[in-house]
Design an enzyme around this catalytic site. Structure first.
Site, mmCIF file in Angstrom:
data_model
loop_
_atom_site.group_PDB
_atom_site.id
_atom_site.type_symbol
_atom_site.label_atom_id
_atom_site.label_comp_id
_atom_site.label_asym_id
_atom_site.label_seq_id
_atom_site.Cartn_x
_atom_site.Cartn_y
_atom_site.Cartn_z
ATOM 1 N N ASP A 71 0.845 -1.188 0.000
ATOM 2 C CA ASP A 71 0.000 0.000 0.000
ATOM 3 C C ASP A 71 0.878 1.235 0.000
ATOM 4 O OD1 ASP A 71 -2.926 0.975 0.342
ATOM 5 O OD2 ASP A 71 -1.715 2.266 1.630
HETATM 6 N N1 LIG Z 1 2.922 3.723 -12.314
HETATM 7 C C1 LIG Z 1 2.959 4.368 -11.116
HETATM 8 N N2 LIG Z 1 1.973 4.138 -10.206
HETATM 9 C C2 LIG Z 1 2.074 4.788 -9.019
HETATM 10 C C3 LIG Z 1 3.103 5.690 -8.704
HETATM 11 N N3 LIG Z 1 2.888 6.157 -7.432
HETATM 12 C C4 LIG Z 1 1.766 5.559 -6.973
HETATM 13 N N4 LIG Z 1 1.294 4.718 -7.923
HETATM 14 C C5 LIG Z 1 0.119 3.857 -7.852
HETATM 15 C C6 LIG Z 1 0.481 2.478 -7.329
HETATM 16 C C7 LIG Z 1 -0.823 1.990 -6.794
HETATM 17 O O1 LIG Z 1 -1.545 1.371 -7.845
HETATM 18 C C8 LIG Z 1 -1.523 3.271 -6.363
HETATM 19 C C9 LIG Z 1 -1.489 3.410 -4.849
HETATM 20 O O2 LIG Z 1 -2.709 2.923 -4.340
HETATM 21 P P1 LIG Z 1 -2.780 1.583 -3.459
HETATM 22 O O3 LIG Z 1 -1.463 1.327 -2.806
HETATM 23 O O4 LIG Z 1 -3.983 1.671 -2.605
HETATM 24 O O5 LIG Z 1 -2.963 0.399 -4.519
HETATM 25 P P2 LIG Z 1 -4.186 0.197 -5.499
HETATM 26 O O6 LIG Z 1 -5.447 0.708 -4.908
HETATM 27 O O7 LIG Z 1 -3.796 0.734 -6.853
HETATM 28 O O8 LIG Z 1 -4.258 -1.371 -5.666
HETATM 29 P P3 LIG Z 1 -4.397 -2.436 -4.467
HETATM 30 O O9 LIG Z 1 -5.030 -1.733 -3.301
HETATM 31 O O10 LIG Z 1 -2.993 -2.899 -4.158
HETATM 32 O O11 LIG Z 1 -5.238 -3.533 -5.067
HETATM 33 O O12 LIG Z 1 -0.802 4.362 -6.912
HETATM 34 C C10 LIG Z 1 4.118 5.912 -9.700
HETATM 35 O O13 LIG Z 1 5.067 6.688 -9.535
HETATM 36 N N5 LIG Z 1 4.000 5.221 -10.862
#
Ligand SMILES: Nc1nc2c(ncn2[C@H]2C[C@H](O)[C@@H](COP(=O)(O)OP(=O)(O)OP(=O)(O)O)O2)c(=O)[nH]1
Length: 199
Positions: A71
């Site tokens: 996260d």
């Molecule tokens: N490609 C890219 N993505 C980034 C960057 N910084 C943050 N992110 C994305 C990664 C994660 O998908 C999102 C952060 O949100 P979370 O950690 O809650 O994950 P997310 O909700 O996307 O998926 P998940 O909860 O793990 O199923 O932001 C970056 O520099 N590059």
């Protein structure tokens, strides 16, 4: 050794694939806001680690595998910021961070599963300083219009369109993208799993 990635994040998947790992993706669907509300008064690191633990625990485990949950949030001026979700929030976010620095903190949890049960686990957070540039109003509106900043922690990417507006980082870039390879290697090492068994 099979690696289960408990994340819908295309960024985390791409980091692992570029590092030679083809994970099995299983989305946890964890209610992050509800979990954070239940934590009381945690530190930023405790918050992202707790979320990473919940994600790893929530997905279906194979009999023999390792499970990784992550996260990411931006710690800026004492406030922990997640994904903006709307253009208005992303715009306001950029008006605050432009020209300043923040800490992108990513919590990691690795579970070792054997015989269908979790036999060991390791968690940690990685913090990377991000120095934000100062997009012009025209550039910011154009960036917002792409939609990218709405769906990523901190309203920026370093490896996408947001890269134009990041002056630099101090620390691990894979952690900013969403999963720290060196930290994940160390956590796997604590569980007796060399990363070379993953590729
Ligand atoms: N490609 C890219 N993505 C980034 C960057 N910084 C943050 N992110 C994305 C990664 C994660 O998908 C999102 C952060 O949100 P979370 O950690 O809650 O994950 P997310 O909700 O996307 O998926 P998940 O909860 O793990 O199923 O932001 C970056 O520099 N590059």
């Amino acid at each position: 050794m099979r690696l289960i990635l408990a994340s819908q994040s295309p960024a985390r998947l791409s980091v692992l694939r570029a590092a030679g790992v083809e994970p099995v993706v299983r989305v946890s669907g964890v209610d992050e806001d509800a979990l954070v509300a239940s934590l009381g008064d945690p530190t930023p690191e405790q918050t992202v680690v707790a979320l990473s633990e919940a994600k790893a625990e929530a997905v279906e485990h194979d009999d023999e595998c390792v499970v990784v949950g992550c996260d990411s949030m931006l710690l800026f001026e004492g406030e922990l910021l997640g994904k903006p979700g709307t253009t208005e929030v992303a715009r306001e976010r950029w008006r605050r961070i432009a020209g300043k620095s923040g800490e992108l903190i990513t919590g990691h949890t690795v579970l070792k599963v054997s015989g269908g049960v979790v036999v060991d686990r390791a968690s940690a957070a990685e913090s990377t300083t991000v120095r934000f540039g100062t997009p012009s109003d025209e550039e910011l509106e154009a960036y917002l219009a792409t939609g990218e900043p709405l769906h990523v922690a901190g309203a920026f990417t370093i490896d996408g369109l947001g890269g134009w507006f990041i002056d630099g980082i101090d620390g691990d870039h894979t952690s900013v993208i969403g999963i720290s390879l060196p930290l994940t290697r160390k956590l796997l090492g604590r569980l007796g799993v060399p990363v070379s068994t993953l590729w």
